[in-house]
Design a protein around this motif. Structure first.
Motif, mmCIF file in Angstrom:
data_model
loop_
_atom_site.group_PDB
_atom_site.id
_atom_site.type_symbol
_atom_site.label_atom_id
_atom_site.label_comp_id
_atom_site.label_asym_id
_atom_site.label_seq_id
_atom_site.Cartn_x
_atom_site.Cartn_y
_atom_site.Cartn_z
ATOM 1 N N ASP A 80 0.707 -1.349 0.026
ATOM 2 C CA ASP A 80 0.155 -0.108 -0.111
ATOM 3 C C ASP A 80 0.997 1.128 -0.034
ATOM 4 N N VAL A 81 1.929 1.269 0.673
ATOM 5 C CA VAL A 81 2.527 2.705 1.018
ATOM 6 C C VAL A 81 3.501 2.615 -0.333
ATOM 7 N N VAL A 82 3.891 1.579 -0.905
ATOM 8 C CA VAL A 82 4.810 1.710 -2.068
ATOM 9 C C VAL A 82 4.005 2.211 -3.272
ATOM 10 N N GLU A 83 2.955 1.581 -3.425
ATOM 11 C CA GLU A 83 2.029 1.865 -4.547
ATOM 12 C C GLU A 83 1.547 3.195 -4.492
ATOM 13 N N ALA A 84 1.200 3.820 -3.091
ATOM 14 C CA ALA A 84 0.827 5.106 -3.051
ATOM 15 C C ALA A 84 1.854 6.183 -3.386
ATOM 16 N N GLY A 85 2.978 5.566 -3.606
ATOM 17 C CA GLY A 85 4.268 6.591 -3.825
ATOM 18 C C GLY A 85 4.628 7.587 -2.944
ATOM 19 N N VAL A 86 4.436 6.984 -1.618
ATOM 20 C CA VAL A 86 4.875 7.845 -0.385
ATOM 21 C C VAL A 86 6.200 7.922 0.069
ATOM 22 N N LEU A 87 6.733 6.763 -0.403
ATOM 23 C CA LEU A 87 8.338 6.865 -0.103
ATOM 24 C C LEU A 87 9.241 7.070 -1.419
#
Ligand code: NAP
Length: 526
Positions: free
Chosen positions: A201-208
């Motif tokens: 979820d975090v990676v796909e949202a491009g947060v990091l």
């Protein structure tokens, strides 16, 4: 066959090339997903994390990285329902127990996001004040030593235990990412699904930034071989696996820094002076029952040994047993159920074995077998009722070793009487180093003294007196503001503890220089 979870290595989602290991619902017995890390190019993936993820993180200030953590918090909050569904299916936990893992993770991340804000727009941290090495004619310092903390240039590998797939990732990742160090997480196979979903979820949202967070689901084979000198590894799990990590050439030859959080036979101690009608006695009984049953006792910090004055042994046995008797055990989907399952059949077998081992030196004060399972098939469900053991004999508590040495990772604790305060401290110490001890009483002086006496053998001393009854954070709850870890048998590690956690992900260097250069170090030119 069920879906096989992808791994994130080298910035790409990659499927393992093997058949995969199935993950099961521990209550219904159904297969959920599979995990497989066969065939991953770990060396290339680790290099990508160091070079891409590390460089991108280090290009930011602490305040900017704190902003990343805050964005992760927002994202995880928006997906909480999905995480609760996975925890229910894969860990078999009731909602309040899933919260310890999921909301505990979010709270820890938020705490580090706030802490990071306060570190400001710097690229490194100063450690202490300059120390004078040489003086000028008027005794002014001309050559000094200033220690600095700079982010390590490697990656942080986390090898985690099955009982906290959410919190276990983020309590480590929050200080690592805030420090500017990329993370590779290898969750325990049994519950890898929740960790993988959160990372996805975090990676796909491009947060990091790309490469800042990677995940390997499945076997640990080859992970440690791919480590390089400036990497760090943080391990949580059994003492047995910890020994393998410590003796790996990455650690013994390449000086990879390692933090170990291992098993622990934690204690609760009721100080002399309380009687069976006192509030301190009541607080102890409630806390023991809560600790034994939260997450079905699958917490590294759970109370395993309970020490009371010998005159209160029977009263304590009755008070704790009465609370345990009210705990409904079974399918966490049923609203009436308070305690769900152990994680899998292997853990259930291990708890049965551990109980048999302890029973050879103890009596049964409350038998978990008397709890009929609610809405669950005992042939399939990995559920077990809470069992309180006890021993009044010296052969059990003084000369016997089992109760002090055996961590049964389930809803099991042992009640032990002591003669006087010194005897109590001596018995607590037989745990050979633990994560936490809680001390119950109402005399502030006696509580403070006990805390200092027990401190050398514990990472945390949790003091409960009637004035904090409604405020204390719980024996087993790991708060990000406080140190987590313990000496000796508990692994010797240190995590969390507010800003202290950042030390593990930084290198400390002494810069020896003239006053002008050091002044610029402390306040770099814009
Ligand atoms: P475990 O069997 O030791 O496994 C821990 C992790 O190590 C898993 O990710 C496991 O992967 C991995 N692993 C297995 N063999 C390895 C190897 N040869 N090299 C490197 N990694 C390897 O422990 P567990 O059963 O998951 O966890 C329960 C234990 O953890 C309990 O004793 C508990 O007290 C302790 N614990 C301590 C803390 C703490 O903070 N102190 C917190 C939670 C749990 P696989 O799952 O793929 O085998």
């Amino acid at each position: 066959m069920t879906e096989k979870l992808d791994n994130l290595m080298g910035g790409r989602w990659v499927a393992g090339t093997g058949a995969g290991t199935p993950l099961f619902d521990p209550v219904l017995g159904t297969e959920l997903v599979r995990v497989d890390a066969t065939g991953l190019d770990l060396r290339a993936g680790f290099a990508y994390a160091r070079e891409q993820g590390g460089a991108a993180l280090r290009a930011m200030s602490y305040r900017e990285r704190a902003g990343l953590l805050a964005a992760v918090v927002k994202l995880l909050q928006s997906r909480r329902d999905d995480y609760y569904a996975i925890a229910l299916a894969n860990s078999g936990t009731v909602k309040t127990d899933s919260a310890v893992d999921i909301d505990g993770a979010i709270y820890t991340l938020s705490t580090y996001a706030k802490l990071g804000e306060s570190l400001g727009d710097r690229a490194f941290l100063l450690d202490g004040e300059p120390a004078r090495l040489a003086s000028g004619p008027t005794r002014e310092p001309v050559f000094q030593s200033q220690h600095v903390l700079v982010p390590t240039r490697g990656l942080a590998l986390f090898i985690n235990a099955f009982n906290f797939p959410g919190w276990g990732l983020w309590e480590k990742a929050a200080p690592a990412l805030l420090s500017g160090v990329p993370v590779v997480v290898k969750p325990a196979t049994a519950t890898a699904w929740l960790t993988q979903r959160m990372v996805r979820d975090v990676v796909e949202a491009g947060v990091l930034p790309p490469g800042a967070l990677s995940v390997v689901c499945g076997s640990a084979v080859g992970l440690l071989d791919a480590l390089e000198p400036f990497d760090v590894v943080s391990f949580t799990g059994s003492a047995q696996t910890a020994a393998l990590v410590r003796s790996h050439p990455a650690v013994t030859q390449r000086s990879v820094r390692v933090n170990i959080e291992a098993d622990s036979v934690n204690s609760a101690l009721l100080l002399p002076g309380a009687d069976a009608t006192s509030e301190a006695f009541d607080l102890l009984a409630s806390e023991v029952a809560r600790e034994m049953t939260q997450k079905s006792g699958q917490k590294c910090t759970a109370i395993r040994r309970v020490f009371v004055p010998e005159s209160l042994y029977e009263a304590a046995a009755q008070a704790i047993a009465a609370r345990l008797a009210r705990v409904t055990v079974g399918n966490p989907r049923n609203e009436a159920v308070r305690m769900g399952a152990l994680v899998n059949r292997a853990q259930l077998a291990s708890v049965h074995d551990g109980l048999a081992h302890l029973r050879a030196q103890a009596e049964v004060l409350h038998d978990g077998a008397t709890h009929a399972l609610v809405d669950a098939d005992p042939q399939v469900a990995c559920c077990i009722g809470p069992t309180l053991l006890g021993t009044r004999s010296a052969a059990g508590s003084d000369t016997g070793d089992r109760v002090h040495d055996t961590e049964v990772f389930g809803p099991v604790a042992t009640l032990l009487p002591y003669r006087d305060r010194d005897h109590a401290v001596q018995l607590v110490r037989r745990g050979h180093g633990s994560l936490v001890v809680s001390v119950f009483g109402s005399d502030a002086g006696a509580l403070a003294l006990a805390a200092l006496e027990l401190a050398p053998f514990h990472g945390r001393v949790h003091i409960v007196s009637p004035d904090v009854a409604a405020h204390h954070t719980g024996h087993g709850n790991v708060m990000p503001q406080s140190l987590h870890g313990g000496p000796g048998r508990a692994g010797g590690g240190e995590e969390l503890g507010g800003a202290r956690a950042l030390n593990f992900y930084h290198r400390r260097t002494a810069v020896q220089a003239g006053t002008a250069a050091l002044a610029l170090l402390a306040h770099p030119a814009p």
